[in-house]
Scaffold this active site. Structure first.
Site, PDB file in Angstrom:
ATOM      1  CB  ALA A  10      -0.730  -0.031   1.161  1.00  0.00           C
ATOM      2  CB  VAL A  13       3.269   1.867  -7.241  1.00  0.00           C
ATOM      3  CG1 VAL A  13       2.461   1.129  -8.364  1.00  0.00           C
ATOM      4  CG2 VAL A  13       4.384   2.383  -7.582  1.00  0.00           C
ATOM      5  N   GLY A  14       1.195   1.103  -5.038  1.00  0.00           N
ATOM      6  CA  GLY A  14      -0.089   0.268  -4.696  1.00  0.00           C
ATOM      7  C   GLY A  14      -1.322   1.297  -4.233  1.00  0.00           C
ATOM      8  CG  ASP A  33       2.177  -2.119   3.212  1.00  0.00           C
ATOM      9  OD1 ASP A  33       2.317  -1.671   2.045  1.00  0.00           O
ATOM     10  OD2 ASP A  33       2.958  -2.409   4.173  1.00  0.00           O
ATOM     11  NE  ARG A  88      22.550  -4.414 -10.482  1.00  0.00           N
ATOM     12  CZ  ARG A  88      22.351  -4.969 -11.820  1.00  0.00           C
ATOM     13  NH1 ARG A  88      21.507  -4.081 -12.790  1.00  0.00           N
ATOM     14  NH2 ARG A  88      22.901  -5.853 -12.447  1.00  0.00           N
ATOM     15  CG  ASN A  95      12.477  -5.632  -3.394  1.00  0.00           C
ATOM     16  OD1 ASN A  95      12.145  -5.443  -2.151  1.00  0.00           O
ATOM     17  ND2 ASN A  95      12.572  -4.600  -4.146  1.00  0.00           N
ATOM     18  CG  ASN A 120      11.531  -2.306 -10.399  1.00  0.00           C
ATOM     19  OD1 ASN A 120      11.175  -2.886 -11.290  1.00  0.00           O
ATOM     20  ND2 ASN A 120      11.481  -0.815 -10.231  1.00  0.00           N
ATOM     21  NE  ARG A 151       8.426   6.733 -16.633  1.00  0.00           N
ATOM     22  CZ  ARG A 151       8.930   6.095 -15.754  1.00  0.00           C
ATOM     23  NH1 ARG A 151       9.420   5.094 -16.228  1.00  0.00           N
ATOM     24  NH2 ARG A 151       8.414   6.407 -14.460  1.00  0.00           N
ATOM     25  CG  HIS A 175      11.159  -1.946 -15.792  1.00  0.00           C
ATOM     26  ND1 HIS A 175      10.861  -0.786 -16.599  1.00  0.00           N
ATOM     27  CD2 HIS A 175      10.974  -1.244 -14.690  1.00  0.00           C
ATOM     28  CE1 HIS A 175      10.419   0.132 -15.725  1.00  0.00           C
ATOM     29  NE2 HIS A 175      10.279  -0.261 -14.623  1.00  0.00           N
TER      30      HIS A 175
HETATM   31  N1  NAD Z   1       7.506  -2.184 -12.885  1.00  0.00           N
HETATM   32  C1  NAD Z   1       7.609  -0.970 -12.797  1.00  0.00           C
HETATM   33  O1  NAD Z   1       7.491  -0.241 -14.123  1.00  0.00           O
HETATM   34  C2  NAD Z   1       7.868  -0.054 -11.637  1.00  0.00           C
HETATM   35  C3  NAD Z   1       7.489   1.145 -11.525  1.00  0.00           C
HETATM   36  C4  NAD Z   1       7.494   2.024 -10.429  1.00  0.00           C
HETATM   37  C5  NAD Z   1       7.757   1.358  -9.137  1.00  0.00           C
HETATM   38  N2  NAD Z   1       7.975  -0.175  -9.221  1.00  0.00           N
HETATM   39  C6  NAD Z   1       8.485  -0.813  -8.245  1.00  0.00           C
HETATM   40  O2  NAD Z   1       7.130  -0.990  -7.425  1.00  0.00           O
HETATM   41  C7  NAD Z   1       7.423  -1.286  -5.890  1.00  0.00           C
HETATM   42  C8  NAD Z   1       6.617  -0.477  -5.077  1.00  0.00           C
HETATM   43  O3  NAD Z   1       7.153   0.880  -5.259  1.00  0.00           O
HETATM   44  P1  NAD Z   1       6.336   2.202  -4.459  1.00  0.00           P
HETATM   45  O4  NAD Z   1       6.906   3.368  -5.087  1.00  0.00           O
HETATM   46  O5  NAD Z   1       5.025   2.029  -4.167  1.00  0.00           O
HETATM   47  O6  NAD Z   1       7.211   1.858  -2.910  1.00  0.00           O
HETATM   48  P2  NAD Z   1       6.808   2.322  -1.402  1.00  0.00           P
HETATM   49  O7  NAD Z   1       8.095   1.829  -0.942  1.00  0.00           O
HETATM   50  O8  NAD Z   1       5.903   3.270  -1.655  1.00  0.00           O
HETATM   51  O9  NAD Z   1       5.550   0.853  -1.159  1.00  0.00           O
HETATM   52  C9  NAD Z   1       6.160  -0.293  -1.075  1.00  0.00           C
HETATM   53  C10 NAD Z   1       5.197  -0.948   0.103  1.00  0.00           C
HETATM   54  O10 NAD Z   1       5.511  -2.399  -0.029  1.00  0.00           O
HETATM   55  C11 NAD Z   1       5.128  -2.556   1.377  1.00  0.00           C
HETATM   56  N3  NAD Z   1       5.755  -3.994   1.730  1.00  0.00           N
HETATM   57  C12 NAD Z   1       7.040  -4.496   2.126  1.00  0.00           C
HETATM   58  N4  NAD Z   1       7.181  -5.849   2.274  1.00  0.00           N
HETATM   59  C13 NAD Z   1       5.802  -6.177   2.186  1.00  0.00           C
HETATM   60  C14 NAD Z   1       5.216  -7.377   2.446  1.00  0.00           C
HETATM   61  N5  NAD Z   1       6.192  -8.369   2.707  1.00  0.00           N
HETATM   62  N6  NAD Z   1       3.837  -7.489   2.137  1.00  0.00           N
HETATM   63  C15 NAD Z   1       3.136  -6.497   1.982  1.00  0.00           C
HETATM   64  N7  NAD Z   1       3.829  -5.470   1.906  1.00  0.00           N
HETATM   65  C16 NAD Z   1       5.054  -5.074   1.821  1.00  0.00           C
HETATM   66  C17 NAD Z   1       5.853  -1.550   2.241  1.00  0.00           C
HETATM   67  O11 NAD Z   1       5.474  -1.594   3.636  1.00  0.00           O
HETATM   68  C18 NAD Z   1       5.393  -0.491   1.355  1.00  0.00           C
HETATM   69  O12 NAD Z   1       4.405   0.246   1.857  1.00  0.00           O
HETATM   70  C19 NAD Z   1       9.078  -1.128  -5.938  1.00  0.00           C
HETATM   71  O13 NAD Z   1       9.593  -2.300  -6.174  1.00  0.00           O
HETATM   72  C20 NAD Z   1       9.410  -0.334  -7.136  1.00  0.00           C
HETATM   73  O14 NAD Z   1      10.858  -0.278  -7.578  1.00  0.00           O
HETATM   74  C21 NAD Z   1       7.962  -0.793 -10.552  1.00  0.00           C
END
Ligand code: NAD
Length: 308
Positions: A10, A13-14, A33, A88, A95, A120, A151, A175
């Site tokens: 949450a 992005v979520g 979350d 990395r 993750n 990611n 984009r 990506h």
């Molecule tokens: N594929 C794409 O094009 C793309 C684009 C943007 C972001 N992303 C990726 O999406 C992910 C989320 O990005 P964001 O900006 O929302 O990050 P964010 O840090 O705002 O949110 C991530 C959330 O995941 C939660 N979380 C962590 N471990 C967890 C678990 N075991 N169970 C449930 N929830 C858990 C965290 O508490 C946090 O609220 C990142 O990995 C980011 O790199 C991917």
């Protein structure tokens, strides 16, 4: 509303994705979350926007996977961002564990769901979700190409001063830095941009596209993009729930297509109610094919670290 989408994670992005799905009245939404209280608070806030938006979607924030039972689609956005001092590979392994747990937990309660991975490093996390879930490749895929193409579309529309509705673009590959924007298949009202712009402007648009995420991070300082990523994820959910048979660049498991086997890579895919209905194996020139191959090699390097 009888359809149900679970958004795992949450964060930026979520939560923004949950808001977009609810505003469009696409499905009831469960936002889950590990942080206690946060998904409940954000869920309630989104729910309270519903009367204003005219949406009867129900939104529930929770820490309990039981609430996710019976979801049609599960979008995994959980993860952590790279912290100072973290390699990395450390991030990859952290993750990996998060996506593994989220996949296992959601499937226990929604065995028939389609999984859309957003976390990611995207291509490797798709591989994790497929391996852990044991689901057929049609039901596990990732979001990246819709974002990267959006984009590119935005940059083309700005450059030519035309409506974004006239612009289509295709970005394939992993990506990351090695993604493969395809100007030949990027068009304005059906005309390839290679016929509308000089080569150096096309090149500049491709470069800015590949650097699109980093450009935003450099402005934000902390965190990364989420408006366009959530919009792109919502487009994929929309195509699935409405059984649109929509062709979108998605991160799919390849078994020989484009000469790539056993890896998740971004390719044009047709999405419908059953997930990936078909991969569109478009004919690429030799340099385009080589660029896709290089991108797939970069994905393989990451996947090899995980020893799945
Ligand atoms: N594929 C794409 O094009 C793309 C684009 C943007 C972001 N992303 C990726 O999406 C992910 C989320 O990005 P964001 O900006 O929302 O990050 P964010 O840090 O705002 O949110 C991530 C959330 O995941 C939660 N979380 C962590 N471990 C967890 C678990 N075991 N169970 C449930 N929830 C858990 C965290 O508490 C946090 O609220 C990142 O990995 C980011 O790199 C991917």
């Amino acid at each position: 509303m009888n359809r149900k989408v679970t958004v795992v994670g949450a964060g930026n992005v979520g939560a923004t994705l949950a808001q977009r799905l609810a505003d469009r009245e696409l499905a009831d939404v469960v936002l889950i979350d590990i942080v206690e209280g946060m998904p409940q608070g954000k869920g309630l806030d989104i729910q309270q926007a519903a009367p204003v938006e005219g949406s009867d979607a129900r939104v529930l924030g929770t820490n309990d996977y039981k609430d996710t039972a019976g979801s049609d689609v599960v979008v995994i956005t959980a993860g952590i961002a790279r912290k100072p001092g973290m390699s990395r590979d450390d991030l990859l392994n952290t993750n990996y564990k998060i996506v593994r747990d989220c996949t296992e937990n959601t499937l226990k309660h929604s065995p028939d769901a389609i999984l859309v991975v957003v976390s990611n490093p995207l291509d490797a996390m798709c591989q994790v979700a497929k391996k852990v879930s044991g689901l057929p490749k049609q039901r596990v895929f990732g979001m990246a190409g819709v974002l990267d193409s959006a984009r590119m579309r935005a940059f083309i529309a700005l450059e030519l001063g035309v409506s974004v509705e006239n612009v289509h673009a295709f970005v394939l590959g992993g990506h990351g830095d090695t993604m493969v924007p395809l100007p030949r298949f990027s068009t304005v009202a059906g005309v390839p941009i290679t016929e509308l712009l000089p080569a150096d402007r096309v090149e500049a648009i491709c470069k800015r596209t590949a650097n699109g995420g980093a450009e935003i991070v450099s402005f934000l300082k902390t965190g990364s993009a989420y408006y366009a990523p959530s919009a792109s994820s919502a487009e994929m959910v929309d195509a699935i729930l409405k059984d649109k048979h929509k062709v979108l660049p998605c991160c799919c498991y390849l078994e020989g297509e484009f000469g790539i086997t056993g890896l998740y890579v971004g390719v044009p895919a047709q999405l419908g109610a059953n997930g990936v209905e078909k991969i569109w194996e478009i004919r690429l020139t030799e340099p385009e094919r080589a660029a896709l191959r290089r991108s797939a090699d970069a994905v393989k390097e990451l996947v090899d670290v995980l020893k799945l």
